[in-house]
Design an enzyme around this catalytic site. Structure first.
Site, PDB file in Angstrom:
ATOM      1  N   CYS A 192       1.103  -1.154   0.057  1.00  0.00           N
ATOM      2  CA  CYS A 192       0.282  -0.184  -0.122  1.00  0.00           C
ATOM      3  C   CYS A 192       0.910   1.373   0.131  1.00  0.00           C
ATOM      4  O   CYS A 192       1.059   1.855  -1.416  1.00  0.00           O
ATOM      5  CB  CYS A 192      -1.358   0.248   1.277  1.00  0.00           C
ATOM      6  SG  CYS A 192      -2.079  -1.440   1.047  1.00  0.00           S
ATOM      7  N   SER A 251      -2.759   3.278  -1.853  1.00  0.00           N
ATOM      8  CA  SER A 251      -4.722   2.939  -1.352  1.00  0.00           C
ATOM      9  C   SER A 251      -4.045   3.238   0.146  1.00  0.00           C
ATOM     10  O   SER A 251      -3.453   2.102   0.804  1.00  0.00           O
ATOM     11  CB  SER A 251      -5.053   1.660  -1.270  1.00  0.00           C
ATOM     12  OG  SER A 251      -5.826   1.118  -0.902  1.00  0.00           O
ATOM     13  N   GLN A 252      -5.031   3.927   0.919  1.00  0.00           N
ATOM     14  CA  GLN A 252      -5.461   3.518   2.615  1.00  0.00           C
ATOM     15  C   GLN A 252      -6.672   3.824   2.636  1.00  0.00           C
ATOM     16  O   GLN A 252      -7.422   4.509   2.581  1.00  0.00           O
ATOM     17  CB  GLN A 252      -4.528   5.004   2.401  1.00  0.00           C
ATOM     18  CG  GLN A 252      -4.391   4.915   4.548  1.00  0.00           C
ATOM     19  CD  GLN A 252      -3.668   6.276   5.217  1.00  0.00           C
ATOM     20  OE1 GLN A 252      -4.065   6.830   5.212  1.00  0.00           O
ATOM     21  NE2 GLN A 252      -2.871   5.660   5.169  1.00  0.00           N
ATOM     22  N   TYR A 281     -14.040   2.833   4.986  1.00  0.00           N
ATOM     23  CA  TYR A 281     -14.944   1.789   4.720  1.00  0.00           C
ATOM     24  C   TYR A 281     -16.615   1.960   5.062  1.00  0.00           C
ATOM     25  O   TYR A 281     -16.680   2.792   6.011  1.00  0.00           O
ATOM     26  CB  TYR A 281     -14.580   0.526   5.252  1.00  0.00           C
ATOM     27  CG  TYR A 281     -13.374  -0.021   4.105  1.00  0.00           C
ATOM     28  CD1 TYR A 281     -13.608  -0.718   3.218  1.00  0.00           C
ATOM     29  CD2 TYR A 281     -12.161   0.055   4.637  1.00  0.00           C
ATOM     30  CE1 TYR A 281     -12.771  -1.212   2.427  1.00  0.00           C
ATOM     31  CE2 TYR A 281     -10.939  -0.821   4.008  1.00  0.00           C
ATOM     32  CZ  TYR A 281     -11.659  -1.424   2.717  1.00  0.00           C
ATOM     33  OH  TYR A 281     -10.391  -2.031   1.756  1.00  0.00           O
ATOM     34  N   ALA A 297     -11.057  -4.782   6.656  1.00  0.00           N
ATOM     35  CA  ALA A 297     -11.619  -5.462   5.426  1.00  0.00           C
ATOM     36  C   ALA A 297     -10.483  -6.755   5.236  1.00  0.00           C
ATOM     37  O   ALA A 297      -9.991  -6.273   5.204  1.00  0.00           O
ATOM     38  CB  ALA A 297     -11.593  -4.393   4.128  1.00  0.00           C
TER      39      ALA A 297
END
Length: 282
Positions: free
Chosen positions: A157, A184-185, A226, A281
């Site tokens: 990431c 992505s974070q 999320y 996730a």
């Protein structure tokens, strides 16, 4: 408040109020019950933290700074891809029966490449260049190796750390800065963890290079919250804040490979209660 609190609150508000959703789209992550894990996201977030002003730890809740440092040492000092070499359990979900996460993270740092002046792995090359050619614009590490992705249990990431040295007239020594590039974070679970990790890495590398630690610029391509995190984030950013803690390193360490988590000194860290049982996730 801590400036990191201010940045985090503004970023989360912007994502929630102005972000786009992936709901209904094909997504890879899922919850433990098998439900797709959708996000609200913003593209191209850039946050700046000046370590000369304060250490960028959240006070809305506690960030485990020694655990952050341990993961950084695991990747860049131990150059390991095995969770048995790491105290926090953050990688357990992605490890195989032997503890390996595949050709990822520390494995990539430890890969030796040939240069005109010798053979070096990624971290040794950074340290050499900062000693011998500090104003080079080529000082970096990169964990995203396309040919090895199929053998990584999770794609990296935060993958690219770019070091850059500045010096103004009258400075007693140069300043070392870093750009951290992240594809992505998961903002709730990982944002301040990554910020503090790379702030500590910047501090360690600056100290052994006889420089001041300066700016950490954090660039996130996909900064997301999320769906099951939104209410948690709303509560978190509504909390009271506190001044940033004082964070230092043992000044007697002059070799990057001698640092341990005992060399991280944290003083005056006031913070809100921990957020427990965050769903992750996978």
């Amino acid at each position: 408040m801590s400036k990191a609190d201010d940045i985090f609150i503004s970023m989360c508000q912007d994502i929630i109020e102005n972000g786009t959703t992936t709901e209904g789209q094909k997504v890879r992550p899922h919850w433990e019950d098998g439900t797709p894990a959708y996000t609200i996201k913003q593209f191209g977030v850039c946050n700046r933290y000046d370590l000369r002003e304060e250490f960028p730890a959240l006070t809305l809740r506690r960030t485990a700074l020694k655990s952050c440092m341990d993961e950084v040492l695991w990747i860049y000092q131990r150059k390991s891809n095995n969770i048995h070499d790491l105290k926090p359990h953050i990688w357990d979900e992605w490890a195989d029966e032997d503890g390996s996460i595949g050709k990822a993270y520390g494995y990539q740092v430890g890969q030796v490449s040939h240069y005109a002046d010798g053979d070096y792995d990624q971290m040794d090359r950074v340290l050499k260049d900062l000693r011998e050619n500090p104003f080079s614009r080529r000082i970096m590490t990169n964990l995203y190796t396309f040919s090895d992705l199929s053998e990584m249990h999770l794609y990296p990431c935060a993958y690219n750390a770019i070091y850059n040295v500045t010096e103004h007239p009258g400075d007693d020594k140069p300043t070392l800065n870093m750009v951290l590039v992240q594809r992505s974070q998961d903002v709730l679970a990982a944002n301040n963890w990554n910020v503090c990790q790379y702030a500590i890495l910047l501090m360690m590398v600056a100290q052994v290079s006889d420089m001041h630690a300066g700016e950490l610029v954090h660039m996130i391509a996909d900064a997301h919250i999320y769906d099951r995190h939104v209410d948690i984030v709303r509560e978190l950013i509504s909390r009271p804040t506190y001044p940033a803690p004082k964070v230092h390193l043992n000044p007697y360490v002059h070799d990057f490979y001698d640092f341990t988590t005992d060399d991280l000194i944290v003083e005056g860290y006031s913070h809100g209660p921990q957020v427990k049982d965050i769903p992750i996730a996978i």
